[in-house]
Scaffold this active site. Structure first.
Site, short mmCIF file in Angstrom:
data_model
loop_
_atom_site.label_atom_id
_atom_site.label_comp_id
_atom_site.label_asym_id
_atom_site.label_seq_id
_atom_site.Cartn_x
_atom_site.Cartn_y
_atom_site.Cartn_z
N ASP A 31 0.85 -1.19 0.00
CA ASP A 31 0.00 0.00 0.00
C ASP A 31 0.89 1.25 0.00
OD1 ASP A 31 -3.22 0.50 0.99
OD2 ASP A 31 -1.82 2.19 1.11
N ILE A 32 0.50 2.25 -0.79
CA ILE A 32 1.28 3.47 -0.92
C ILE A 32 1.25 4.31 0.37
CG2 ILE A 32 -0.49 5.08 -1.80
CD1 ILE A 32 1.48 5.76 -4.08
N ASN A 86 -12.85 -3.37 2.66
CA ASN A 86 -13.76 -2.25 2.86
C ASN A 86 -14.74 -2.20 1.68
OD1 ASN A 86 -12.47 -1.28 5.23
ND2 ASN A 86 -10.89 -0.31 3.97
N GLY A 92 -15.39 3.19 4.11
CA GLY A 92 -14.28 4.02 3.63
C GLY A 92 -13.60 3.49 2.38
N GLN A 93 -14.31 2.71 1.56
CA GLN A 93 -13.70 2.24 0.31
C GLN A 93 -13.43 3.43 -0.60
OE1 GLN A 93 -15.98 -0.65 -1.98
NE2 GLN A 93 -14.29 -0.98 -3.43
N HIS A 99 -10.28 -5.30 -3.30
CA HIS A 99 -8.95 -5.54 -2.73
C HIS A 99 -9.07 -5.97 -1.29
CE1 HIS A 99 -9.96 -1.26 -2.37
NE2 HIS A 99 -9.31 -1.27 -1.21
N LEU A 100 -8.18 -6.84 -0.91
CA LEU A 100 -8.11 -7.30 0.47
C LEU A 100 -6.84 -6.70 1.08
CD1 LEU A 100 -8.95 -10.76 1.78
CD2 LEU A 100 -6.69 -9.89 2.26
P1 5GP Z 1 -9.73 1.32 0.44
O1 5GP Z 1 -9.81 2.57 1.27
O2 5GP Z 1 -10.46 1.46 -0.88
O3 5GP Z 1 -10.13 0.07 1.18
O4 5GP Z 1 -8.20 1.11 0.14
C1 5GP Z 1 -7.53 1.67 -0.94
C2 5GP Z 1 -6.06 1.62 -0.62
O5 5GP Z 1 -5.35 1.84 -1.79
C3 5GP Z 1 -5.63 2.68 0.41
O6 5GP Z 1 -5.07 2.04 1.54
C4 5GP Z 1 -4.60 3.50 -0.37
O7 5GP Z 1 -3.51 3.92 0.43
C5 5GP Z 1 -4.18 2.55 -1.47
N1 5GP Z 1 -3.75 3.22 -2.69
C6 5GP Z 1 -4.39 4.25 -3.33
N2 5GP Z 1 -3.71 4.59 -4.44
C7 5GP Z 1 -2.63 3.75 -4.51
C8 5GP Z 1 -1.56 3.63 -5.45
O8 5GP Z 1 -1.47 4.33 -6.47
N3 5GP Z 1 -0.64 2.67 -5.19
C9 5GP Z 1 -0.72 1.86 -4.10
N4 5GP Z 1 0.26 0.95 -3.94
N5 5GP Z 1 -1.71 1.95 -3.20
C10 5GP Z 1 -2.65 2.89 -3.40
#
Ligand code: 5GP
Ligand code: ZN
Length: 113
Positions: A31-32, A86, A92-93, A99-100
């Protein structure tokens, strides 16, 4: 595959990610914006917007089992780790490609925030 989906673009290697594992069905990358010492996202290669749209039980199984494998290789399996999906606004998606999250390396609180 959709052209405007960030995670589809990571699958196609159009967007760079720190990939830690990939196979015929899944890709796993760091994760970034990590929320724990280990924070890996595990995604299906096929575009599925969220758990609400998932129809293939094998997809969910593959994400979970790859998380368990990575938990072992990252040294988390014995101490413990958390896997999270999520779905939509209340959870908070922010990226609408299923994704997991695999989180570990620190003590997790419960209930989650
Ligand atoms: P969500 O909030 O949808 O469950 O998780 C999305 C995740 O994707 C977040 O934890 C966010 O930091 C990660 N993310 C968003 N953009 C990028 C990206 O460009 N690269 C990577 N490696 N992770 C990302
Ligand atoms: Zn996608």
């Amino acid at each position: 595959m959709t052209n405007d989906c960030l995670f589809c673009r990571i699958v196609k290697k159009e967007v760079t990610a720190n990939i830690v594992a990939e196979n015929e069905h899944c890709v796993a990358f760091r994760d970034i914006n990590p929320q724990a010492p280990v924070h890996i996202l595990i995604i299906p290669r096929k575009h599925v917007a969220s758990l609400n749209e998932a129809r293939d039980p094998a997809i969910i199984g593959r994400l979970s089992l790859l998380a368990a494998e990575l938990a072992k290789s990252e040294g988390l399996a014995d101490r413990g780790y958390r896997t999270v999906i999520n779905t939509n606004a209340d959870a908070g998606q922010t990226v609408f490609h299923l994704h997991l999250h695999l989180l570990g390396g620190r003590r997790m609180s419960w209930p989650p925030g």
